[in-house]
Structure formats: C-alpha cells, structure tokens
Design an enzyme around this catalytic site. Structure first.
Site, short mmCIF file in Angstrom:
data_model
loop_
_atom_site.label_atom_id
_atom_site.label_comp_id
_atom_site.label_asym_id
_atom_site.label_seq_id
_atom_site.Cartn_x
_atom_site.Cartn_y
_atom_site.Cartn_z
N GLY A 68 7.07 -25.38 12.47
CA GLY A 68 7.79 -24.74 11.37
C GLY A 68 7.64 -23.23 11.42
O GLY A 68 6.98 -22.68 12.30
N LEU A 70 5.95 -20.03 10.33
CA LEU A 70 4.62 -19.78 9.77
C LEU A 70 4.62 -18.79 8.63
O LEU A 70 3.75 -18.82 7.77
CB LEU A 70 3.68 -19.29 10.88
CG LEU A 70 3.41 -20.31 12.00
CD1 LEU A 70 2.47 -19.72 13.04
CD2 LEU A 70 2.83 -21.59 11.43
N GLU A 88 14.18 -10.91 11.19
CA GLU A 88 15.43 -11.33 11.84
C GLU A 88 15.16 -12.23 13.05
O GLU A 88 15.90 -13.18 13.31
CB GLU A 88 16.25 -10.11 12.28
CG GLU A 88 17.58 -10.50 12.91
CD GLU A 88 18.48 -9.33 13.24
OE1 GLU A 88 19.40 -9.51 14.06
OE2 GLU A 88 18.27 -8.23 12.69
N ARG A 89 14.09 -11.92 13.79
CA ARG A 89 13.78 -12.73 14.97
C ARG A 89 13.46 -14.17 14.56
O ARG A 89 13.89 -15.13 15.20
CB ARG A 89 12.60 -12.11 15.73
CG ARG A 89 12.25 -12.83 17.02
CD ARG A 89 11.28 -11.97 17.84
NE ARG A 89 10.79 -12.70 18.99
CZ ARG A 89 9.69 -13.45 19.01
NH1 ARG A 89 8.96 -13.56 17.89
NH2 ARG A 89 9.31 -14.10 20.09
N GLU A 121 0.18 3.38 -0.92
CA GLU A 121 -0.83 4.01 -1.77
C GLU A 121 -2.17 3.30 -1.64
O GLU A 121 -3.22 3.93 -1.57
CB GLU A 121 -0.36 4.01 -3.22
CG GLU A 121 0.76 5.02 -3.49
CD GLU A 121 1.31 4.90 -4.90
OE1 GLU A 121 0.91 3.96 -5.62
OE2 GLU A 121 2.16 5.73 -5.27
N ASN A 122 -2.14 1.97 -1.59
CA ASN A 122 -3.37 1.20 -1.44
C ASN A 122 -4.02 1.47 -0.08
O ASN A 122 -5.25 1.55 0.02
CB ASN A 122 -3.09 -0.29 -1.59
CG ASN A 122 -3.24 -0.77 -3.03
OD1 ASN A 122 -4.33 -1.10 -3.46
ND2 ASN A 122 -2.14 -0.73 -3.77
#
Length: 280
Positions: A68, A70, A88-89, A121-122
């Site tokens: 599936g 991931l 997109e890939r 910012e983090n």
C-alpha cells in the site's frame, strides 16, 4: 543502498513520525485525511518536475501493490478537483498499480502556507531536539515538496547540515527515543545510523550513563569492527587446514593440529610413535 544515488537516497522521505513531530497539533487543526478517487486528483502544472524514471516508478508501483501507500499525498481543493502539493510520484505509481482511490491529506492553500511557516519557525527553535528537528525537515520535504537546498535556505542552515540531521530518522526506534528522553546530541548518534542492531543495543546504555563523545563512539565501533575482522580471519585460518588435519590423522592414526607454520601430532601409545617414526 543509497550509494551512487546522491543525497536524496540517503535520507528517509516516506514517513514523518507523529511521535517526534513538533507541529503535529497545528497540522491536525488545518488538515483532514480523506480517501479520494484517483481520477479526482490532478498534478500541479506549475510543478517543475515533469519526468519520472519509468523503472523506479514501476518499483514503487510494485511496492504499493504489496504494502500500500505508506504515506498519504498532500492535496488542496481547486474547483471540483484536488491538486497535488506533494506526492506526485506516489500518485503516478498508485495509478500504475491499479488503485482507484488513495489516502490524501487535504488542506486549503492558506492553511498549507500557515503550516509551512509554523514548521519553519519550529525548525529554527533552539530547544528542539535533533529528532524533532529531523522530523520537521522531513515534513517540509515530504509534505511541501521542498528540496534540501530550499529547506536549508528557509531555516538558515547548510544543505549538508539538513541532510545529516534528517539521516537521524534512519536510527532504530530505541535510539531515537533515547535521544529524546536523555537529550543525546546529534554528533555521537550519527555513527549508529549504519550500525548493526546488536551494536546499538550494546552501546546505547554506555552513551546514556557515561556521556560518550562522537570520537569515543567512533573509536569503540572501530575496535568492534577490528575485533570482528580478526576473529573472522582466525576462523578462516583454522578452517583452512581442517581437511589436511583429517587426512594426516587418518594416514598416521594420530591427533593432528596445524597452526600457522607448525604441525603437531600426538599418539595414544609409544608403539604408535615408533610406527610413525619408522614410516618417515
């Protein structure tokens, strides 16, 4: 596995672990997870990347058939369609794999911009742990389609620094948690990225209890590798003469040992010794 493929293959770009995500709460406020028909999803025509290697796309499609997708792709609603922001890939490979629907993180354009700003910012905070910082970088890469160079420019770091920090996400789970819980620094942890799991389990308690430096970790691991080579070499040398020992033992009726340039024979009785001497 990453050799010869450049920086992109050296860092994990498929998963952002919630446990170490410093902007998870902001993300939950502006995002929703939805299963969307693949035909309702369209590429961003302004996305500069237009060519995708067929071979690697097929490899990903085969992986998707088995495991599936991931990580959900990120989209924004544009009219009656959903435009791809990042992934997109994965979308192309999912179509190739025959999927009709896929999981998507849906955001508005404004929310996408605000979340990107929050992550940047983090990432500039001084109190962020190396693993949280690595996760923030990975999020910018996987959910905002940023290159390593773009991330580096946004957070005021070098590209090499961004890549090295992101590689920490390849550490085993126990090593990542140890970094978080015991405030372990990035430098001493880097040598563990390519280490065998048993070495990581052996060395982690020492790093936590004794505060090992990067140099000490590297020295310890180098000694372990050297010891492993010596024992392997010794085993080869011993095994090298096994057939000869068996052949001589059968021929002379003796216990035979060959070590380096020495051949030793031992007999059960003096009579057997005399028989041997008479034969040579």
């Amino acid at each position: 596995m990453g050799l010869g493929r450049g920086f992109e293959s050296l860092i994990p770009t498929n998963l952002v672990e919630e446990e170490f995500d410093p902007t998870r709460q902001e993300d939950e406020n502006v995002s929703k997870l939805a299963e969307i028909e693949i035909e309702q999803i369209v590429r961003d025509e302004n996305q500069p990347r237009k060519e995708f290697a067929k071979e690697s796309l097929q490899e990903l499609a085969d992986s998707i058939k088995e495991h599936g997708v991931l990580q959900p792709i990120v989209v924004t609603k544009v009219g009656d369609k959903y435009q791809i922001v990042a992934g997109e890939r994965r979308w192309r490979a999912s179509k190739l794999a025959g999927l009709t629907k896929m999981q998507c993180i849906v955001r508005t354009l404004d929310d996408q911009s605000r979340l990107e700003m929050a992550i940047v910012e983090n990432a500039q905070r001084e109190d962020l742990s190396p693993i949280e910082l690595a996760t923030a970088y990975a999020k910018l890469k996987t959910q905002f389609n940023m290159s390593n160079e773009q991330i580096a420019k946004r957070v005021g770091k070098s590209s090499a620094s961004v890549v090295n920090t992101m590689r920490l996400l390849k550490l085993p789970e126990e090593a990542k948690r140890a970094m978080q819980e015991h405030n372990l620094m990035e430098g001493p942890m880097r040598p563990l990225i390519a280490a065998e799991p048993e070495v990581v389990k052996e060395i982690l308690p020492k790093m936590i209890d004794e505060g090992w430096s990067a140099r000490k970790v590297e020295h310890y691991m180098a000694e372990k590798r050297q010891a492993g080579k010596k024992s392997a070499s010794a085993a080869v040398k011993v095994n090298e003469f096994l057939k000869d020992e068996s052949r001589l033992a059968e021929k002379y009726g003796a216990m035979v040992k060959i070590r380096g340039r020495t051949v030793s024979l031992s007999f059960k009785t003096e009579e057997k010794v005399r028989e041997f001497l008479d034969r040579i």
